[in-house]
Design an enzyme around this catalytic site. Structure first.
Site, PDB file in Angstrom:
ATOM      1  N   ASN A 191      -8.198  -2.632   2.568  1.00 16.32           N
ATOM      2  CA  ASN A 191      -8.780  -1.776   1.548  1.00 16.32           C
ATOM      3  C   ASN A 191      -8.180  -2.134   0.184  1.00 16.32           C
ATOM      4  OD1 ASN A 191     -10.328   0.284   0.479  1.00 16.32           O
ATOM      5  ND2 ASN A 191      -8.858   1.885   0.965  1.00 16.32           N
ATOM      6  N   ASN A 193      -6.482  -0.729  -1.940  1.00 13.72           N
ATOM      7  CA  ASN A 193      -5.152  -0.237  -2.344  1.00 13.72           C
ATOM      8  C   ASN A 193      -4.029  -0.746  -1.451  1.00 13.72           C
ATOM      9  OD1 ASN A 193      -5.507   1.218  -0.002  1.00 13.72           O
ATOM     10  ND2 ASN A 193      -5.479   3.239  -0.960  1.00 13.72           N
ATOM     11  N   LYS A 194      -4.336  -1.651  -0.529  1.00 11.52           N
ATOM     12  CA  LYS A 194      -3.320  -2.125   0.406  1.00 11.52           C
ATOM     13  C   LYS A 194      -2.515  -3.298  -0.161  1.00 11.52           C
ATOM     14  CE  LYS A 194      -4.205   0.849   3.682  1.00 11.52           C
ATOM     15  NZ  LYS A 194      -5.288   1.634   3.086  1.00 11.52           N
ATOM     16  N   ILE A 195      -1.582  -3.820   0.655  1.00 10.70           N
ATOM     17  CA  ILE A 195      -0.688  -4.897   0.215  1.00 10.70           C
ATOM     18  C   ILE A 195      -1.487  -6.077  -0.327  1.00 10.70           C
ATOM     19  CG2 ILE A 195       1.006  -6.609   0.973  1.00 10.70           C
ATOM     20  CD1 ILE A 195       2.237  -3.898   0.715  1.00 10.70           C
TER      21      ILE A 195
END
Length: 381
Positions: A191, A193-195
């Site tokens: 997604n 907003n992930k790493i």
């Protein structure tokens, strides 16, 4: 110091590497905008190399990976599944998709993930009530690895497989092993907003290659390899597109670097806020978290919402910790098992947990602005 007050500080926005457009242009130049193509092949190969496994499967979301993982573990209508309560609902929705019933397990204050003591109690209860689970869903919340050295033996004792929700834990390790490799099946999220991100998408992992092959089949509407459309099983439109996979190809080499940067952000917060009445999320000696989000706990008497509102006035995005599943209206009648009667760790973590801006692209000036605002809040109380 004066700040540009028109510039919003987001909780966790993506960081680009500069190489994404090369792969996206390749997809467009070859008119390969489908669910198949060189970008997908390369992305799955790069992720397989990262995890040192023979195969991975790029899918439309982390939820899709969890859904097919549970199905591969034999979960179906009328079954029971043990699931961590303190998590995002995507950990639990696949249980409902398959017609099964979740039984929620409390967390451990030592790592915020599934409590081994509560899991033991849950198995004892299930055996007595003849409601043994088909699987156990363990989450690596906020990138904090679960206590696998305690949880895995408990599940093995009862011969119940594990689905690892490592959606938030790409780049995390426990006892030298990457999160995503502890479960019989696992799901990773890309997604935004992930790493790292593909703009939206996920990755399915499994201990057995045959399970990846089966999930690939399901993810393509369970179509048989014939010159016409024939189906023996139900399937899904769960494949990642060739365009999104191209974004992932450029991002993969930065996984560990982006995780290191988030650790620096966490440690900077901790060094400058620890004198306030807050505590930071825990980590054991065996755990190497990716620090996806920096999360603090306010004192039990403290309401987190006024601080969220105070930060929002300065265009700083924060949010409460995940609301546990057993407190959600949709699960109001669900069974919930805690380690000790009368205690509810998950609820406590939710009510007093605050997620701070943590993006790897965050500047030191932005982080100083967040810190300054938090300190002002406590000074003005």
């Amino acid at each position: 110091m004066k700040y540009d007050m028109s510039k919003r500080i987001y909780l966790s926005q993506p960081q680009q590497t500069g190489g994404e457009m090369e792969y996206v242009k390749k997809a467009f130049s070859t008119n390969n905008l489908t669910l198949f193509g060189d970008n997908i092949t390369e992305f799955e190969h790069r992720m397989a190399q990262y995890y040192n496994v023979p195969k991975t499967l790029a899918v439309a979301s982390g939820t899709a990976a969890l859904h097919m993982g549970l199905r591969a573990l034999g979960v179906g209508k009328g079954d029971y599944v043990f699931a961590q309560s303190f998590t995002f609902i995507a950990s639990t929705n696949p249980i409902l998709y398959l017609g099964a019933t979740p039984i929620f397990i409390d967390s451990d204050e030592d790592n915020w993930n599934m409590s081994p003591e509560a899991l033991k109690k849950a198995f004892e209860w299930a055996k007595k009530e003849h409601k043994m689970p088909k699987a156990v869903v363990i989450v690596d919340l906020y990138g904090l690895p679960a206590a696998y050295d305690e949880l895995i033996p408990i599940c093995k004792e009862y011969n119940v497989p594990i689905l690892e929700d490592a959606a938030e834990a790409l780049g995390s390790m426990y006892d030298g092993v990457k999160c995503g490799l502890f479960g019989d099946c696992a799901g990773i999220s890309f997604n935004s907003n992930k790493i790292i991100t593909t703009g939206g998408g996920g990755l399915a992992l499994a201990k057995e290659e045959a399970i990846i092959d089966k999930m690939r089949y399901w993810s393509q509407q369970a179509r048989e390899p014939l010159p016409y459309y024939e189906h023996y099983e139900s399937g899904y439109q769960y494949r990642m597109s060739n365009i999104l996979a191209g974004i992932g190809c450029a991002q993969v080499p930065q996984i560990d670097a982006y995780a290191r940067r988030r650790k620096e952000i966490f440690e900077y917060y901790k060094a400058r806020l620890s004198d306030l009445p807050v505590s930071f999320m825990p980590s054991s000696k065996k755990a190497q978290p990716n620090y996806w989000l920096s999360v603090v706990q306010l004192e039990e008497k403290e309401d987190v919402l006024p601080l969220i509102a105070y930060l929002e006035e300065d265009l700083i995005e924060t949010r409460m910790a995940w609301k546990p599943m057993h407190l959600q209206p949709i699960f109001q009648d669900a069974v919930y098992i805690t380690a000790k009667e009368g205690t509810d760790v998950s609820q406590k973590l939710f009510l007093h947990g605050l997620c701070l801006p943590s993006a790897s692209v965050m500047t030191r000036e932005e982080q100083d602005r967040v810190i300054k605002r938090i300190r002002e809040y406590y000074e003005n109380k």
